[in-house]
Design a protein around this motif. Structure first.
Motif, PDB file in Angstrom:
ATOM      1  N   ASN A  52       0.819  -1.201   0.000  1.00 49.76           N
ATOM      2  CA  ASN A  52       0.000   0.000   0.000  1.00 49.76           C
ATOM      3  C   ASN A  52       0.865   1.268   0.000  1.00 49.76           C
ATOM      4  OD1 ASN A  52      -1.939   1.948   1.079  1.00 49.76           O
ATOM      5  ND2 ASN A  52      -1.209   1.328   3.088  1.00 49.76           N
ATOM      6  N   PHE A  53       1.934   1.256   0.825  1.00 50.58           N
ATOM      7  CA  PHE A  53       2.802   2.439   0.871  1.00 50.58           C
ATOM      8  C   PHE A  53       3.612   2.583  -0.419  1.00 50.58           C
ATOM      9  CE2 PHE A  53       2.273   1.980   5.554  1.00 50.58           C
ATOM     10  CZ  PHE A  53       1.623   3.185   5.719  1.00 50.58           C
ATOM     11  N   ILE A  54       4.005   1.444  -1.013  1.00 51.53           N
ATOM     12  CA  ILE A  54       4.699   1.538  -2.302  1.00 51.53           C
ATOM     13  C   ILE A  54       3.764   2.219  -3.309  1.00 51.53           C
ATOM     14  CG2 ILE A  54       5.720   0.224  -4.207  1.00 51.53           C
ATOM     15  CD1 ILE A  54       6.694  -1.813  -2.226  1.00 51.53           C
ATOM     16  N   GLY A  55       2.473   1.849  -3.240  1.00 48.08           N
ATOM     17  CA  GLY A  55       1.471   2.458  -4.127  1.00 48.08           C
ATOM     18  C   GLY A  55       1.368   3.964  -3.907  1.00 48.08           C
ATOM     19  N   VAL A  56       1.340   4.371  -2.640  1.00 41.31           N
ATOM     20  CA  VAL A  56       1.246   5.804  -2.307  1.00 41.31           C
ATOM     21  C   VAL A  56       2.416   6.553  -2.945  1.00 41.31           C
ATOM     22  CG1 VAL A  56       1.427   7.494  -0.444  1.00 41.31           C
ATOM     23  CG2 VAL A  56       0.023   5.460  -0.143  1.00 41.31           C
ATOM     24  N   TYR A  57       3.631   6.027  -2.737  1.00 40.59           N
ATOM     25  CA  TYR A  57       4.799   6.743  -3.244  1.00 40.59           C
ATOM     26  C   TYR A  57       4.888   6.676  -4.753  1.00 40.59           C
ATOM     27  CZ  TYR A  57       6.114   7.576   1.518  1.00 40.59           C
ATOM     28  OH  TYR A  57       6.106   8.022   2.817  1.00 40.59           O
ATOM     29  N   PHE A  58       4.371   5.598  -5.337  1.00 36.99           N
ATOM     30  CA  PHE A  58       4.349   5.552  -6.791  1.00 36.99           C
ATOM     31  C   PHE A  58       3.499   6.706  -7.329  1.00 36.99           C
ATOM     32  CE2 PHE A  58       2.306   4.190 -10.767  1.00 36.99           C
ATOM     33  CZ  PHE A  58       3.440   4.178 -11.562  1.00 36.99           C
ATOM     34  N   ILE A  59       2.359   6.922  -6.693  1.00 41.44           N
ATOM     35  CA  ILE A  59       1.490   8.025  -7.145  1.00 41.44           C
ATOM     36  C   ILE A  59       2.204   9.370  -6.967  1.00 41.44           C
ATOM     37  CG2 ILE A  59      -0.666   9.263  -6.672  1.00 41.44           C
ATOM     38  CD1 ILE A  59      -1.898   6.549  -5.971  1.00 41.44           C
ATOM     39  N   LEU A  60       2.869   9.550  -5.818  1.00 41.88           N
ATOM     40  CA  LEU A  60       3.555  10.825  -5.594  1.00 41.88           C
ATOM     41  C   LEU A  60       4.703  11.029  -6.580  1.00 41.88           C
ATOM     42  CD1 LEU A  60       3.751  11.171  -1.713  1.00 41.88           C
ATOM     43  CD2 LEU A  60       1.972  11.872  -3.274  1.00 41.88           C
ATOM     44  N   LEU A  61       5.280   9.915  -7.066  1.00 44.22           N
ATOM     45  CA  LEU A  61       6.444  10.035  -7.955  1.00 44.22           C
ATOM     46  C   LEU A  61       6.059   9.967  -9.436  1.00 44.22           C
ATOM     47  CD1 LEU A  61       9.028   7.849  -5.986  1.00 44.22           C
ATOM     48  CD2 LEU A  61       9.069  10.315  -6.250  1.00 44.22           C
ATOM     49  N   ILE A  62       4.773  10.103  -9.731  1.00 42.45           N
ATOM     50  CA  ILE A  62       4.350  10.030 -11.136  1.00 42.45           C
ATOM     51  C   ILE A  62       5.082  11.064 -12.015  1.00 42.45           C
ATOM     52  CG2 ILE A  62       2.390  10.521 -12.689  1.00 42.45           C
ATOM     53  CD1 ILE A  62       0.668   8.814 -10.874  1.00 42.45           C
ATOM     54  N   PRO A  63       5.212  12.332 -11.584  1.00 34.91           N
ATOM     55  CA  PRO A  63       5.925  13.287 -12.450  1.00 34.91           C
ATOM     56  C   PRO A  63       7.353  12.822 -12.764  1.00 34.91           C
ATOM     57  CG  PRO A  63       4.805  14.442 -10.676  1.00 34.91           C
ATOM     58  CD  PRO A  63       4.672  12.986 -10.387  1.00 34.91           C
ATOM     59  N   GLU A  64       8.046  12.306 -11.742  1.00 31.58           N
ATOM     60  CA  GLU A  64       9.413  11.831 -11.962  1.00 31.58           C
ATOM     61  C   GLU A  64       9.404  10.602 -12.878  1.00 31.58           C
ATOM     62  OE1 GLU A  64       8.226  12.791  -9.103  1.00 31.58           O
ATOM     63  OE2 GLU A  64       9.611  14.246  -8.222  1.00 31.58           O
ATOM     64  N   SER A  65       8.384   9.733 -12.719  1.00 35.43           N
ATOM     65  CA  SER A  65       8.315   8.538 -13.569  1.00 35.43           C
ATOM     66  C   SER A  65       8.160   8.929 -15.026  1.00 35.43           C
ATOM     67  CB  SER A  65       7.126   7.654 -13.178  1.00 35.43           C
ATOM     68  OG  SER A  65       7.139   7.421 -11.813  1.00 35.43           O
ATOM     69  N   ILE A  66       7.326   9.928 -15.262  1.00 33.08           N
ATOM     70  CA  ILE A  66       7.115  10.372 -16.649  1.00 33.08           C
ATOM     71  C   ILE A  66       8.457  10.799 -17.237  1.00 33.08           C
ATOM     72  CG2 ILE A  66       6.049  12.160 -18.090  1.00 33.08           C
ATOM     73  CD1 ILE A  66       3.663  12.059 -16.127  1.00 33.08           C
ATOM     74  N   TRP A  67       9.202  11.547 -16.451  1.00 32.55           N
ATOM     75  CA  TRP A  67      10.521  11.981 -16.903  1.00 32.55           C
ATOM     76  C   TRP A  67      11.412  10.769 -17.209  1.00 32.55           C
ATOM     77  CZ3 TRP A  67      15.061  11.373 -13.798  1.00 32.55           C
ATOM     78  CH2 TRP A  67      16.222  11.877 -14.408  1.00 32.55           C
ATOM     79  N   LEU A  68      11.425   9.784 -16.290  1.00 32.85           N
ATOM     80  CA  LEU A  68      12.278   8.600 -16.467  1.00 32.85           C
ATOM     81  C   LEU A  68      11.940   7.858 -17.752  1.00 32.85           C
ATOM     82  CD1 LEU A  68      12.433   7.011 -12.894  1.00 32.85           C
ATOM     83  CD2 LEU A  68      14.306   8.013 -14.181  1.00 32.85           C
ATOM     84  N   PHE A  69      10.627   7.612 -17.962  1.00 32.98           N
ATOM     85  CA  PHE A  69      10.234   6.802 -19.108  1.00 32.98           C
ATOM     86  C   PHE A  69      10.371   7.560 -20.425  1.00 32.98           C
ATOM     87  CE2 PHE A  69       8.487   4.198 -15.778  1.00 32.98           C
ATOM     88  CZ  PHE A  69       8.754   2.930 -16.242  1.00 32.98           C
ATOM     89  N   SER A  70      10.362   8.876 -20.351  1.00 31.11           N
ATOM     90  CA  SER A  70      10.512   9.614 -21.606  1.00 31.11           C
ATOM     91  C   SER A  70      11.982   9.825 -21.951  1.00 31.11           C
ATOM     92  CB  SER A  70       9.787  10.962 -21.506  1.00 31.11           C
ATOM     93  OG  SER A  70      10.363  11.701 -20.459  1.00 31.11           O
ATOM     94  N   ARG A  71      12.863   9.654 -20.979  1.00 30.08           N
ATOM     95  CA  ARG A  71      14.252   9.985 -21.234  1.00 30.08           C
ATOM     96  C   ARG A  71      15.150   8.767 -21.432  1.00 30.08           C
ATOM     97  NH1 ARG A  71      18.967  11.716 -19.980  1.00 30.08           N
ATOM     98  NH2 ARG A  71      19.644  13.815 -20.577  1.00 30.08           N
ATOM     99  N   PHE A  72      14.806   7.662 -20.758  1.00 38.55           N
ATOM    100  CA  PHE A  72      15.671   6.478 -20.823  1.00 38.55           C
ATOM    101  C   PHE A  72      14.952   5.335 -21.524  1.00 38.55           C
ATOM    102  CE2 PHE A  72      16.817   8.891 -17.036  1.00 38.55           C
ATOM    103  CZ  PHE A  72      18.150   9.132 -17.295  1.00 38.55           C
TER     104      PHE A  72
END
Lengths: 369, 211
Positions: free
Chosen positions: A266-286
């Protein structure tokens, strides 16, 4: 009057520094670390002389102090309306306005004390170099800023509590189901929008900064790993807030039949949601594999930072020391390109801390804000 | 119903409560004690919110430490002064508890109606008065199929009419489903409206039977 000043200082000024210790430390280190040690005094003396002699520099500095003041207004206003401060509405406003303003003036002066200290040195440097006009402007500006803050706070405490403020985002989501794991995200949208936005801005600055500095080796996974580590470290305020919300707002949840593995996910899920902007950056760059690897490095690190707090409770001083220590250790692990080892290592450490300490709640919340 | 095995709760070096071996048969019990005697500490420990040494067993087979999830499914709790995230509505809190405690469908409806909560149940709990908050937390403690319900200071902040309703909820669950109750209070309404099995006293850092 004196007693009111003491109470207000304890609640608001101490509270402000407790909450913002991390960011203030960061700014302090940035100001000290910006030049090599042997040039430090020379650099700041030059900066102060520029403030004392150039109107452009002075105005830029005024703007940054103003931003600091706005941040403090935001914090203090939020705290004024917190339930534990409600007593101020039927005690402090029985004093006459002038006395209240003086008390709040001292509170704001305490909050601005890092700025005031720096400004006083700058004024001293100015006077000793025969600059008089701008140093006097600096003094007047700070007095006016502090007085204005005091007036704003006094107005708030003498107004009536509306009690019906609700964030627009929550109004929009009123029809959605709110499962347990989503509650912190809603709490952020409702009450902690500014810390969230500041953290995201810091993230962006870190990413841009790291890739600017390492422009020649920017495809190196280590550079990206260090950027992610720094980004997660910038999230410690939000992580601390999460634990505080869990202790103060969701105390009843320890009675709910959720298993520890379930809560951990559940907490991994919470932080995944909070890190969505960073994830977008990661997946668009690498490339996909590297992006997934980096995302998991981030999530595992954030979980480790989160679970530390179950072990020693809501103690910001201790927390900052641990984060600093872990940052150095994790930094070197990344330098040796051991990212794939880092993920299970972080996660198992985090789970161990979580599993052993989740039910060890002693009933004392050390940082009840 | 409930068995304490070398139960010790301390705050730092201060021993707050110590119950060596005590067995409570299924029933409705009042827990008395002066302010600060440790009634809330006791109930929060039984609810699984506070850490303690030793063990508590439910029906001699479910240990709070060894089967934390199964235990929590069967023990419900209402706090003396409940705090919930103020952006949630009463209905959202109920939905959360229904899911967690696996409550039968529409179980909450009769409770909402009998306590007269229809008018505010869809409002944010941040706008609730302390009495409304108390009613909501009491209702949440009745959701699911608990074997034991712990109500900390159920008499404070709610009005007399609601008290009568609460008594009828307790009686109904006890008589129809054999649910046990531990109710704490520093002042007790002894009007015979509940079939009380016994009274316990928290005193001298321990729990004793007084009748």
């Amino acid at each position: 009057m004196k007693s009111l000043t003491i109470v207000l200082l304890k609640i608001f000024a101490n509270g402000f520094f407790r909450v913002h210790a991390g960011i203030l430390l960061f700014i302090f280190l940035a100001m000290v670390g910006v030049v090599p040690p042997q040039y430090l005094i020379g650099y700041h003396k030059a900066l102060m002389l520029a403030m004392d002699s150039s109107s452009v520099v002075m105005i830029l500095v005024f703007i940054s102090w103003f931003i600091y003041a706005v941040k403090s207004w935001h914090y203090v206003s939020g705290q004024i309306f917190a339930p534990s401060q409600h007593f101020l509405f039927y005690s402090s406003n029985a004093l006459n306005k002038g006395k209240q303003i003086i008390s709040w003036f001292w509170v704001q002066a305490a909050i601005l004390s890092p700025v005031i200290l720096y400004a006083l040195i700058a004024v001293g440097v100015g006077f000793s170099n025969q600059y008089y006009l701008f140093p006097v402007c600096i003094l007047l500006y700070l007095i006016a800023l502090t007085y204005l803050s005091a007036v704003i706070y006094t107005k708030q405490i003498n107004g009536l509590v509306d009690g019906n403020d609700q964030s627009i985002l929550l109004k929009l989501s009123s029809k959605w189901r709110k499962p347990y794991f989503s509650l912190y995200v809603y709490h952020l949208l409702d009450k902690r929008k500014v810390p969230y936005l500041i953290t995201k801005a810091l993230s962006w600055l870190i990413i841009t900064g790291v890739f600017y500095v390492f422009a020649d080796v920017k495809t190196d996974v280590r550079v990206a790993g260090i950027a992610i580590l720094a980004v997660i470290t910038a999230h410690i305020v939000l992580i601390f807030e999460e634990r505080k919300f869990e202790e103060n707002g969701l105390c009843f949840s320890r009675n709910l039949p959720y298993s520890r593995p379930q809560l951990f996910l559940n907490f991994i899920g919470v932080y995944f949601i909070l890190l969505i902007p960073e994830s977008i950056w990661l997946f668009s760059r690498f490339n996909l594999l590297m992006a997934i690897e980096l995302l998991f490095v981030g999530l595992s690190t954030v979980m480790l930072f989160h679970c530390l707090l179950y072990w020693f409770g809501l103690n910001m001083d201790k927390y900052l020391q641990w984060i600093l220590g872990l940052f150095i250790v994790l930094f070197w692990i990344i330098m040796f390109k051991l990212l794939w080892i880092l993920i299970p290592l972080n996660l198992s450490l985090a789970y161990l801390l979580f599993y052993n300490n989740y039910y060890k709640f002693e009933g004392e919340v050390s940082d009840k804000l | 119903m409930l068995q304490f095995q070398n139960f010790t709760k301390s705050y730092g070096n201060y021993p707050a409560l110590k119950i060596e071996n005590l067995n409570l048969e299924t029933g409705i019990y009042w827990i008395k004690g002066i302010n600060g005697s440790g009634k809330s500490t006791l109930l929060k420990s039984i609810a699984g919110i506070l850490a303690f040494d030793g063990d508590i067993m439910l029906e001699e087979r479910i240990s709070i430490k060894k089967q934390p999830v199964a235990y929590r499914k069967l023990v419900n709790f209402a706090e003396a002064e409940p705090v919930f995230p103020d952006f949630l509505t009463g209905s959202e809190m109920i939905a959360l508890f229904i899911a967690a405690k696996s409550a039968p469908a529409r179980q909450e409806e009769q409770y909402i109606k009998s306590m007269g909560m229809q008018s505010f149940i869809d409002r944010r709990v941040g706008t609730y008065s302390s009495g409304m908050m108390k009613k909501l937390s009491l209702l949440l403690a009745f959701l699911g199929k608990p074997k034991l319900i712990l109500l900390d200071e159920p008499l404070i902040t709610i009005d007399m009419a609601s008290l009568a309703t609460l008594n009828s909820w307790i009686r109904e669950r006890y008589e129809q489903e054999g649910t046990g109750f531990l109710l704490s209070s520093h002042q007790i309404l002894e009007d015979g409206s509940l079939p009380v099995s016994g009274e316990l006293l928290v005193e001298d850092q321990t729990l004793k039977f007084i009748s």
